[in-house]
Design a protein around this motif. Structure first.
Motif, short mmCIF file in Angstrom:
data_model
loop_
_atom_site.label_atom_id
_atom_site.label_comp_id
_atom_site.label_asym_id
_atom_site.label_seq_id
_atom_site.Cartn_x
_atom_site.Cartn_y
_atom_site.Cartn_z
N TYR A 108 -31.48 13.28 29.26
CA TYR A 108 -32.55 13.69 28.35
C TYR A 108 -32.02 14.35 27.09
CZ TYR A 108 -31.58 17.75 31.26
OH TYR A 108 -30.94 18.74 31.96
N LEU A 109 -30.69 14.63 27.03
CA LEU A 109 -30.12 15.15 25.79
C LEU A 109 -29.30 14.09 25.08
CD1 LEU A 109 -29.07 18.78 26.78
CD2 LEU A 109 -31.05 18.03 25.46
N GLY A 110 -29.18 12.91 25.68
CA GLY A 110 -28.33 11.86 25.11
C GLY A 110 -28.74 11.48 23.70
N TRP A 111 -30.04 11.50 23.42
CA TRP A 111 -30.50 11.11 22.08
C TRP A 111 -30.02 12.09 21.02
CZ3 TRP A 111 -35.61 13.27 20.16
CH2 TRP A 111 -36.01 14.39 20.91
N LEU A 112 -29.86 13.38 21.40
CA LEU A 112 -29.43 14.37 20.42
C LEU A 112 -27.92 14.24 20.16
CD1 LEU A 112 -31.56 17.41 21.55
CD2 LEU A 112 -32.05 15.67 19.82
N ILE A 113 -27.14 13.95 21.21
CA ILE A 113 -25.71 13.69 21.01
C ILE A 113 -25.55 12.51 20.05
CG2 ILE A 113 -23.68 12.76 22.18
CD1 ILE A 113 -23.92 15.62 22.75
N GLY A 114 -26.32 11.45 20.30
CA GLY A 114 -26.25 10.30 19.41
C GLY A 114 -26.59 10.68 17.97
N GLY A 115 -27.64 11.48 17.82
CA GLY A 115 -28.05 11.91 16.49
C GLY A 115 -26.95 12.70 15.80
N LEU A 116 -26.31 13.61 16.56
CA LEU A 116 -25.25 14.42 15.96
C LEU A 116 -24.06 13.55 15.55
CD1 LEU A 116 -25.36 17.48 18.39
CD2 LEU A 116 -25.75 17.56 15.93
N ARG A 117 -23.78 12.52 16.36
CA ARG A 117 -22.60 11.69 16.07
C ARG A 117 -22.80 10.73 14.92
NH1 ARG A 117 -20.52 10.06 22.17
NH2 ARG A 117 -19.66 12.11 22.67
N LEU A 118 -24.05 10.31 14.70
CA LEU A 118 -24.28 9.25 13.71
C LEU A 118 -24.26 9.73 12.27
CD1 LEU A 118 -27.06 6.91 15.09
CD2 LEU A 118 -24.69 6.40 14.62
N VAL A 119 -24.60 11.00 12.05
CA VAL A 119 -24.74 11.48 10.67
C VAL A 119 -23.39 11.45 9.97
CG1 VAL A 119 -25.45 13.43 9.26
CG2 VAL A 119 -26.64 12.93 11.40
N PRO A 120 -23.32 10.87 8.77
CA PRO A 120 -22.05 10.85 8.04
C PRO A 120 -21.65 12.26 7.60
CG PRO A 120 -23.64 9.31 7.10
CD PRO A 120 -24.38 10.17 8.06
N SER A 121 -20.39 12.40 7.19
CA SER A 121 -19.84 13.71 6.88
C SER A 121 -20.42 14.27 5.59
CB SER A 121 -18.32 13.57 6.72
OG SER A 121 -17.80 14.69 6.05
N PHE A 122 -21.27 15.30 5.69
CA PHE A 122 -21.62 16.07 4.50
C PHE A 122 -22.36 17.34 4.90
CE2 PHE A 122 -25.45 13.70 5.27
CZ PHE A 122 -26.48 14.53 4.85
#
Lengths: 333, 472
Positions: free
Chosen positions: B304-318
Motif C-alpha cells: 500500500y506504500l508502493g505507489w509513493l516509492i514509485g512517485g519518489l523515484r520518478l521525479v527528475p532531479s530538482f
C-alpha cells in the motif's frame, strides 16, 4: 435446588431434545415455514466437530511446543475459524429460510422537521440587536480559545529552532574513525572500496545524527575534476562525502566503482532507496535520480602520522532538503 | 409471559424492560441487505480491522516503545552482541521467543495488508457503481478519510519495529515531511522532537498514536460510516422489477444475513491466521537493527506504500529554489503532492460529477460501470496512473530479474505515467459504450422477437412464449 434442576433439565433438553411443537399456526409466522434439510444439518454438525478438533489441536500445539510451532498454530487456529465459518455459511444458505423482503427506503428528506429546526434556530436569536457583531465576537472568542488550547503543542519539539538542522559534528582537525572507533589512516583507504567513517569521540546517539556519517573512497587524482571551490577537498585522491542522501535521507550504501556496468563507465555513489546517483569525481553532483542537491563533501587532510582528519565542515548542509537547507554557507565559518 | 415461557422470550423481555430496545431490535433484525457479492468488500475490511485490534492488543503486552540502545543477548545467534534499540529487541523477542508471538505478529501484519486491500476494493466498487451519489456523499467522505488514516496507521505500525527496513521507511517519511513547503522543517522538529532520528519521546508518541489515537479515530469514523449506511439503507443494483429507487429488495439481517456475515467474519479471520502461520511476512530478525548510517539494497515497502516509492523515484532531479530559500524540496512531488492529488480527486469527485452532470436527484439504485462511461473512464485513468507509478517503484526488481537497465526503465515510466492513463481511460470508455451498444441491439432483438411471436400466436401458428421453437 429446584431452580438448579430446572436448568439441568432444560439444558439436557436443549442438547438432545426435539423441537417442541410450536403453538403458533403457520399463517401467523414471521419467518416462513420450510421443510427440514437433514443433509445440511448433518454437515453443520460435522463442521462444528471439526472446529472443536482444530481448536483442541491449537491448544495442544501451544502446550506441547513441537517443531514448526508457528505453522501448526496458524494452521489449527485458521482451520478452526474456517470450519466454523463454513458451518455458519451452510446455516445461512441451507438451514435458515432465505427470504426475499421488500423494504421501503427511508424518506429522503423531512421538509417539515427541516423547517421547524430552521425556525427554532432563527427565532432563538431574536433578542439580539447586533447580530453581525455578535457573530464576529463569537468567532473571535472561539478562534482565540482554540489557539490557546493548541499552544501547548509547541512543547512537543523544538518547532522554531530550525538551526538544529544546520549543526554538524565535523570540525577542522577532527579525525575520521570507523564504526568501532578506530581512526582511519590514509593508507587504509583502497581504490574500488567503500568505507563508512564518523568523527572521532562522538557518542552512539550522536552517531545516529544525519550529519555524522561520511563515506570514504579513493580515486586516482587524474580522474578528479573538482570545481574550483572544492579544490583541495580531497587528500591525495581520498574523498569524503556525507553518507546521507540529499533526497530522502537514506544511507548511501552502493559504490559503483568502474568494475561493472559497461554502459555506466563512471564511478558513482548510489542511494538504494530511490536510486539517486551522485558523481564522486566532480564534488558529488547528481547524475541521475530524484535528489535535488549535490552530495555534501567533507574537506580532508592527512596528518603527519598518516591519519585522516577533517579539514573543516561540509561544503553544504547534509541530509534531505528543507526550506532553509541552502542557508548553510551563511552560517558555517 | 411468565415463567415457563421459552428462554429466548424471557431474555428478550429482560433486555427490553431494562433498555427499551425491543422496537429497535425488531427493526434491526429485519434490516434488508441487497444480495450481491461486491457489497461484502467493506465487511471484509471491517473484520480485518477486528483482527488487527485483537492481535494488536496482544502485541502491546510485549512491545517496548523505547529507542534506548541496548546490546542483544537473546536466543537468536546472528544478532548476539549487536547494538540495537529496545523496541527492535522486543519485536525480535516477540517473534522468536514468545510462544505464539510470531503467529500473532505475522497475522497482524497480514491483516494490515488485507485490511487496506479490502478498503481499496470497496472504494472501487463504490466509485464505479456511483454509490457515493446523493444521499451518500457523507458516508463516502468518511470512507476516504478512513483510508488515509489507515495508511498512516499501517505506516506507523511498520515503523515501530525499528528494524533496518522500517527505519529506512521512517527516514523517507521524515524527508517527505521536511519537504512540505514553508513549514516542513518546523513540523518535523515538532513531531520528531528535533531533527532525525529525533528525541527519546518520539517513539513512545508514535506508539500511543499507533495503538490508541489512530485506532480510536478509525473506530469513530467506522462507527459513523456504519450508522450512515444503516440510516440511508444500502444501495442496490436494479436486477428485478421490484427493485426501485423507493424500495429495497434483499435478505433480512435475521435469519438470512446474520449467519452469512458471521461466516464471512470468521472466514476472514481464519484466512488471516492461516497466512500468519504459514506464509512468512517481514522476518525482521533478518533485517537487523536500524542505524541512520546503514541501509540495504532492494528493499520494497508493503504494497500500500508502493505507489509513493514509485512517485519518489520518478521525479527528475530538482529542488525549486528562490535564491537561498528552498521553496519546494524534491520529495514533496512524489511523496506528498501525488497522494494529495489522488485523495483530493477522491474527496471532490462526487461534487465535480454533479457539477458536470447537473444530477441533483437522490439515488438508491447503483449503476453498472458501463452505464456511466465517462465516470468509468476517469476512474480507470486514475487507477492506471497510480498503478503505473506503483510499477515504476518496482523497476529495480525488474532490473535484477530481467536485466533491463534501471535508468532506461525510469525514462520510459516518466513518459508512460502520463500517456498510459489516457490510453486506459480511452479503452475503458470505448468498452463501456460498446457494451451499451450490444445491450441496445440485444434489447431491440428481444423486443422484435417477442412481437413476432405474439403476431404468430395471434395467427395461430404456434404457442407464444416459446423462443426455442422459433429460433431453431
Amino acid at each position: 435446588m429446584s431452580r438448579f434442576r430446572d436448568w439441568l433439565v432444560s439444558g439436557a433438553l436443549l442438547v438432545v431434545g426435539r423441537r417442541p411443537r410450536r403453538p403458533l399456526d403457520d399463517a401467523r409466522r414471521l419467518v416462513p415455514k420450510a421443510p427440514p434439510n437433514l443433509a445440511a444439518e448433518t454437515l453443520v454438525l460435522l463442521l462444528f466437530g471439526l472446529t472443536s478438533l482444530s481448536a483442541i489441536g491449537f491448544v495442544l500445539v501451544y502446550a506441547l511446543d513441537p517443531p514448526a510451532q508457528t505453522q501448526l498454530l496458524g494452521a489449527t487456529l485458521g482451520l478452526a475459524l474456517l470450519f466454523l465459518a463454513l458451518a455458519l455459511i451452510v446455516v445461512g444458505q441451507k438451514l435458515v429460510v432465505t427470504e426475499e423482503l421488500v423494504e421501503e427506503y427511508p424518506a429522503p428528506e423531512h421538509p417539515h422537521e427541516q423547517a421547524l429546526v430552521g425556525e427554532l434556530i432563527e427565532e432563538s436569536g431574536d433578542r439580539l440587536t447586533r447580530k453581525g457583531l455578535f457573530k464576529l465576537g463569537l468567532l473571535g472568542a472561539g478562534g482565540t480559545l482554540g489557539l490557546a488550547l493548541l499552544a501547548p503543542v509547541v512543547s512537543l519539539g523544538p518547532v522554531f529552532r530550525v538551526r538544529e538542522y544546520l549543526t554538524s559534528p565535523w570540525r577542522k582537525g577532527r579525525r575520521l574513525v570507523d564504526d568501532k572507533g578506530k581512526p582511519y589512516k590514509a593508507s587504509d583507504i583502497e581504490a574500488d572500496n567503500f568505507y563508512s567513517a564518523f568523527p572521532e569521540g562522538i557518542t552512539e546517539t550522536q552517531k545516529e545524527a544525519i550529519e555524522a556519517p561520511v563515506l570514504l573512497i579513493r580515486l586516482p587524482e587524474s580522474a578528479l575534476s573538482l570545481p574550483p571551490e572544492l579544490q583541495g577537498y580531497d587528500a591525495g585522491g581520498i574523498l569524503a562525502y556525507s553518507k546521507i542522501c540529499t533526497h530522502a535521507g537514506c544511507a548511501i550504501s552502493m559504490y559503483r566503482a568502474p568494475l561493472f556496468q559497461p554502459d555506466e563507465p563512471k564511478p558513482a555513489l548510489v542511494c538504494p532507496c530511490h536510486y539517486s546517483t551522485f558523481d564522486p569525481t566532480d564534488g558529488g553532483s547528481v547524475v541521475f535520480g530524484p535528489a535535488g542537491r549535490k552530495l555534501p563533501m567533507l574537506p580532508l587532510t592527512v596528518d603527519a602520522r598518516g591519519y585522516l582528519r577533517a579539514n573543516g565542515d561540509f561544503d553544504e548542509a547534509a541530509g534531505p532538503s528543507w526550506w532553509g537547507v541552502r542557508i548553510w554557507k551563511d552560517t558555517s565559518s | 409471559m411468565s415463567r415457563g415461557a421459552p428462554i429466548t422470550r424471557r431474555a428478550v423481555r429482560w433486555l427490553d424492560s431494562r433498555s427499551g430496545s425491543a422496537p429497535f431490535l425488531r427493526k434491526t433484525l429485519r434490516y434488508v441487505f441487497p444480495d450481491h457479492w461486491s457489497f461484502l468488500l467493506g465487511e471484509v475490511a471491517l473484520y480485518a480491522f477486528t483482527v488487527l485490534v485483537a492481535t494488536g492488543i496482544y502485541l502491546t503486552l510485549f512491545y517496548v516503545d523505547s529507542t534506548k540502545e541496548i546490546v542483544y543477548h537473546g536466543s537468536y545467534a546472528p544478532l548476539q552482541g549487536q547494538k540495537m534499540s529496545e523496541a527492535y529487541a522486543s519485536v525480535v523477542h516477540i517473534s522468536l521467543q514468545v510462544k505464539a508471538g510470531l503467529l500473532i505478529r505475522q497475522t497482524h501484519h497480514w491483516a494490515a495488508n488485507i485490511f487496506l486491500a479490502a478498503i481499496v476494493l470497496h472504494l472501487f466498487r463504490v466509485f464505479f457503481t456511483g454509490a457515493y451519489r446523493k444521499p451518500r456523499e457523507l458516508t463516502y467522505v468518511l470512507g476516504v478519510t478512513m483510508l488515509i488514516v489507515s495508511l498512516l496507521e499501517a505506516y506507523m505500525g511498520y515503523s515501530l519495529v525499528d528494524d533496518l527496513l522500517s527505519g529506512m521507511g521512517l527516514v523517507i517519511g521524515y524527508s517527505v515531511g521536511l519537504s512540505l513547503p514553508f513549514v516542513g522543517a518546523n513540523l518535523m522538529a515538532l513531531i520528531f522532537q528535533g531533527p532525525f532520528p529525533g528525541g527519546p519521546e518520539f517513539f513512545p508518541r508514535m506508539y500511543i498514536a499507533h495503538v490508541f489515537l489512530f485506532p480510536l479515530l478509525i473506530a469513530t469514523l467506522l462507527g459513523a460510516h456504519l450508522v450512515l449506511v444503516a440510516s440511508k439503507h444500502h444501495t442496490q443494483f436494479k436486477r428485478k422489477r421490484s427493485q426501485t429507487e423507493r424500495s429495497l429488495v434483499g435478505v433480512p439481517m435475521w435469519p438470512g444475513q446474520a449467519p452469512r456475515s458471521l461466516g464471512l467474519a470468521l472466514a476472514t479471520a481464519g484466512l488471516l491466521f492461516l497466512l500468519g502461520g504459514l506464509v512468512e511476512i517481514n522476518p525482521i530478525w533478518l533485517w537487523g537493527p536500524f542505524h541512520t548510517y546503514s541501509s540495504t539494497n532492494g528493499a520494497q515497502p508493503d504494497w500500500y506504500l508502493g505507489w509513493l516509492i514509485g512517485g519518489l523515484r520518478l521525479v527528475p532531479s530538482f529542488d525549486w529554489t528562490i535564491g537561498r530559500y528552498t521553496v519546494v524540496p524534491n520529495p514533496f512531488w512524489g511523496g506528498a503532492a501525488f497522494p494529495l492529488i489522488v485523495f483530493g480527486f477522491l474527496y471532490f469527485w462526487p461534487w465535480l460529477e454533479r457539477k458536470v452532470t447537473g444530477d441533483h436527484a437522490f439515488h438508491n439504485i447503483v449503476e453498472r460501470p458501463r452505464d456511466a462511461p465517462v465516470r468509468t473512464a476517469i476512474g480507470v485513468g486514475m487507477i492506471a496512473w497510480v498503478v503505473l507509478v506503483f510499477m515504476a517503484g518496482g523497476s529495480d526488481r525488474v532490473y535484477v530479474l530481467f536485466g533491463i537497465t534501471y535508468t532506461s526503465q525510469i525514462w520510459v515510466y516518466r513518459v508512460l505515467v502520463w500517456v498510459g492513463p489516457l490510453v486506459a481511460a480511452g479503452i475503458a470508455w470505448w468498452t463501456c459504450t460498446a457494451l451499451q451498444g450490444v445491450e441496445r441491439v440485444d434489447g431491440a432483438r428481444h423486443e422484435a422477437e417477442a412481437r413476432a411471436r405474439l403476431a404468430r400466436a395471434r395467427r395461430g401458428e404456434g404457442p407464444p412464449g416459446d423462443p426455442g421453437a422459433v429460433e431453431s
